[in-house]
Write a protein that holds these residues in place. Structure first.
Motif, PDB file in Angstrom:
ATOM      1  N   ALA A   1       0.834  -1.203   0.000  1.00  0.00           N
ATOM      2  CA  ALA A   1       0.000   0.000   0.000  1.00  0.00           C
ATOM      3  C   ALA A   1       0.865   1.247   0.000  1.00  0.00           C
ATOM      4  CB  ALA A   1      -0.931  -0.011   1.212  1.00  0.00           C
ATOM      5  N   GLU A   2       1.893   1.263   0.837  1.00  0.00           N
ATOM      6  CA  GLU A   2       2.778   2.424   0.899  1.00  0.00           C
ATOM      7  C   GLU A   2       3.618   2.555  -0.375  1.00  0.00           C
ATOM      8  OE1 GLU A   2       2.851   4.767   3.158  1.00  0.00           O
ATOM      9  OE2 GLU A   2       1.313   3.800   4.407  1.00  0.00           O
ATOM     10  N   LEU A   3       4.161   1.456  -0.856  1.00  0.00           N
ATOM     11  CA  LEU A   3       4.984   1.483  -2.062  1.00  0.00           C
ATOM     12  C   LEU A   3       4.207   2.035  -3.248  1.00  0.00           C
ATOM     13  CD1 LEU A   3       7.786   0.441  -3.299  1.00  0.00           C
ATOM     14  CD2 LEU A   3       6.433  -1.529  -4.084  1.00  0.00           C
ATOM     15  N   LEU A   4       2.991   1.526  -3.451  1.00  0.00           N
ATOM     16  CA  LEU A   4       2.195   1.916  -4.614  1.00  0.00           C
ATOM     17  C   LEU A   4       1.680   3.346  -4.488  1.00  0.00           C
ATOM     18  CD1 LEU A   4       0.193  -1.409  -5.005  1.00  0.00           C
ATOM     19  CD2 LEU A   4       2.064  -0.621  -6.460  1.00  0.00           C
ATOM     20  N   ALA A   5       1.390   3.780  -3.263  1.00  0.00           N
ATOM     21  CA  ALA A   5       0.881   5.138  -3.073  1.00  0.00           C
ATOM     22  C   ALA A   5       1.973   6.190  -3.208  1.00  0.00           C
ATOM     23  CB  ALA A   5       0.230   5.254  -1.690  1.00  0.00           C
ATOM     24  N   ARG A   6       3.217   5.821  -2.927  1.00  0.00           N
ATOM     25  CA  ARG A   6       4.295   6.795  -2.850  1.00  0.00           C
ATOM     26  C   ARG A   6       5.181   6.852  -4.097  1.00  0.00           C
ATOM     27  NH1 ARG A   6       5.270   8.677   2.343  1.00  0.00           N
ATOM     28  NH2 ARG A   6       3.811   7.816   3.876  1.00  0.00           N
ATOM     29  N   PHE A   7       5.223   5.773  -4.905  1.00  0.00           N
ATOM     30  CA  PHE A   7       6.192   5.712  -5.994  1.00  0.00           C
ATOM     31  C   PHE A   7       5.580   5.165  -7.278  1.00  0.00           C
ATOM     32  CE2 PHE A   7       8.617   5.418  -2.055  1.00  0.00           C
ATOM     33  CZ  PHE A   7       9.583   6.384  -2.251  1.00  0.00           C
ATOM     34  N   THR A   8       6.207   5.517  -8.385  1.00  0.00           N
ATOM     35  CA  THR A   8       5.836   5.001  -9.701  1.00  0.00           C
ATOM     36  C   THR A   8       7.108   4.902 -10.545  1.00  0.00           C
ATOM     37  OG1 THR A   8       4.363   5.327 -11.592  1.00  0.00           O
ATOM     38  CG2 THR A   8       5.382   7.305 -10.646  1.00  0.00           C
ATOM     39  N   ASP A   9       6.967   4.468 -11.777  1.00  0.00           N
ATOM     40  CA  ASP A   9       8.086   4.368 -12.726  1.00  0.00           C
ATOM     41  C   ASP A   9       9.252   3.532 -12.180  1.00  0.00           C
ATOM     42  OD1 ASP A   9       6.632   5.917 -14.429  1.00  0.00           O
ATOM     43  OD2 ASP A   9       7.779   7.754 -14.089  1.00  0.00           O
ATOM     44  N   PHE A  10       8.930   2.376 -11.649  1.00  0.00           N
ATOM     45  CA  PHE A  10       9.971   1.474 -11.150  1.00  0.00           C
ATOM     46  C   PHE A  10      10.766   0.909 -12.324  1.00  0.00           C
ATOM     47  CE2 PHE A  10       6.501   1.334  -8.072  1.00  0.00           C
ATOM     48  CZ  PHE A  10       7.176   1.595  -6.882  1.00  0.00           C
ATOM     49  N   ALA A  11      12.078   0.854 -12.153  1.00  0.00           N
ATOM     50  CA  ALA A  11      12.937   0.288 -13.196  1.00  0.00           C
ATOM     51  C   ALA A  11      14.132  -0.389 -12.541  1.00  0.00           C
ATOM     52  CB  ALA A  11      13.418   1.385 -14.150  1.00  0.00           C
ATOM     53  N   LEU A  12      14.557  -1.499 -13.132  1.00  0.00           N
ATOM     54  CA  LEU A  12      15.778  -2.154 -12.662  1.00  0.00           C
ATOM     55  C   LEU A  12      16.966  -1.297 -13.068  1.00  0.00           C
ATOM     56  CD1 LEU A  12      15.078  -5.907 -13.526  1.00  0.00           C
ATOM     57  CD2 LEU A  12      14.582  -4.676 -11.399  1.00  0.00           C
ATOM     58  N   ALA A  13      17.905  -1.116 -12.136  1.00  0.00           N
ATOM     59  CA  ALA A  13      19.080  -0.281 -12.405  1.00  0.00           C
ATOM     60  C   ALA A  13      20.353  -1.110 -12.482  1.00  0.00           C
ATOM     61  CB  ALA A  13      19.222   0.777 -11.308  1.00  0.00           C
TER      62      ALA A  13
END
Length: 421
Positions: free
Chosen positions: A375-387
């Motif tokens: 819930a916290e991850l999805l509400a706080r962040f977007t555009d996840f990418a492997l670095a």
């Protein structure tokens, strides 16, 4: 395939023998391909190892049968392949390697202490732990997601046990040495067996000291609660409390840390995370899918107490039987499109927590923590990418990641909005 010994009558041969014990197999995707072939051609097969061996169970229905039938398949001779041919000296004394009815007496006090009400009351503290772990992701740089996830269980169960925060890094290292003694990141120079023995000794000694301290200065933490519990009309012994603490800490380390890692590897760079964020009603189904997908505990071992037949294959009394949970959770007979991470999957009959009497005692903590986390991850962040390339654990026990570099972009939340629960 290696010829089955004459004492092992296995009517079906796998198309290719793969050493499922080899920890290097689990640093790539080879294990899932091997399990798929076994589900198709040899769902019950004899796997030779040195001068011994074990029966491999890869299907969902057969796995559930073995884990539920403790009369025929005992846990008291060891539950993991690192004890193959050795037995377990703790059999009948520690919860994880004790069969019913004694198992229920050992499990009962801890299960009472971990009621859903108790865990739900800890939700806000769990949320603060999650927010603190994710906060560095907001700076836009490369973030080692797996390292943060390794700390997540300790921030939850360590706090519930009131373990000193300065001890958490040491405990994280010791728990990982117990579950991934073959991994070079945690292995001692003397090798995996020495690593395992040393980690066990240090963890048990640590909890013995903590239990002694709590007897003199009890609080409202989980260990203090266990000191007040009774079974069979007597208080729990210090050894029983230590064993419960050890089992709970290891279980939390496994089941809480790895589903977020597995989900991140599967979904980063796809639109699924944003889809999930837009549909909060899918939080629970998505968490259950992360558990199925990760299947953090890859196997459990049992030993037959009598001759038994599974899928037409006769297994003699006294033989080791290994259930591959990670394979059962990709069984095509139970899961449609099992190799797709589906946040809408329902029903989801995964057995990531096991099944039967030994069903993971920390499942409530794990589920609440994972729901709060996603819930916290999805509400706080977007555009996840492997670095960078994820580095998997070198372990046939735990499916997981040592390092997982990622980047993400913070979402802009209205000032009055709080992340959904």
């Amino acid at each position: 395939m290696t010829t089955v010994p004459s004492s092992r009558q296995c009517p079906v041969s796998a198309p290719q023998q793969v050493d499922l014990i080899d920890p290097d197999l689990y640093r790539g995707d080879g294990a899932h391909e091997a399990w798929r072939r076994l589900r198709e051609h040899a769902p019950v097969s004899w796997q030779p190892v040195r001068d011994i061996g074990y029966w491999s169970i890869v299907g969902h229905a057969e796995a559930c049968r073995v884990l539920r039938d403790h009369d025929t398949f005992t846990s008291e001779e060891g539950t993991l392949l690192n004890l193959l041919g050795k037995g377990d000296p703790a059999g009948g004394r520690q919860m994880a390697v004790t069969d019913p009815p004694a198992h229920a007496r050992l499990r009962g006090p801890l299960q009472q202490a971990l009621s859903i009400k108790t865990v739900e009351n800890d939700r806000e503290r769990i949320r603060r732990t999650v927010v603190a772990l994710l906060d560095p992701l907001a700076d836009g740089g490369t973030f080692d997601f797996a390292t943060a996830m390794a700390a997540l269980p300790m921030g939850v169960i360590g706090a519930m046990m009131a373990l000193p925060e300065q001890d958490w890094p040491r405990l994280i290292r010791l728990t990982h040495a117990c579950i991934a003694a073959d991994d070079p990141e945690f292995q001692l120079a003397a090798g995996p067996q020495a690593t395992l023995r040393a980690a066990h000794r240090e963890l048990f000694a640590y909890f013995q000291d903590i239990v002694t301290q709590r007897r003199h200065s009890p609080g409202d933490d989980l260990i203090s609660v266990l000191l007040t519990k009774e079974f069979d009309g007597r208080p729990l012994s210090p050894g029983e409390i230590v064993s419960n603490c050890y089992s709970l800490l290891l279980g939390a380390t496994v089941t809480t840390a790895q589903p977020p890692n597995a989900a991140m590897v599967a979904l980063a760079g796809t639109p699924v995370f944003d889809d999930w964020a837009a549909h909060p009603e899918l939080l629970t189904s998505g968490v259950e899918e992360s558990l199925r997908w990760a299947s953090p505990t890859q196997h459990f071992m049992r030993h037959t107490t009598r001759d038994v037949e599974i899928r037409g294959v006769r297994i003699p009394a006294g033989d080791p039987v290994v259930v591959w949970l990670a394979s059962a959770n990709r069984d095509e007979r139970v899961f449609a499109d099992p190799d797709i991470f589906d946040i809408r999957r329902t029903p989801n009959k995964h057995i990531a927590f096991g099944v039967g009497a030994h069903y993971c005692i920390g499942h409530t903590i794990a589920r609440v923590t994972l729901r709060v986390f996603f819930a916290e991850l999805l509400a706080r962040f977007t555009d996840f990418a492997l670095a960078g390339d994820p580095l998997r654990l070198r372990s046939n026990i735990i499916a997981g990641y040592v390092h997982l570099p990622i980047t993400a972009r913070p979402r802009q939340l209205p000032r009055t909005e709080s992340p959904r629960r």
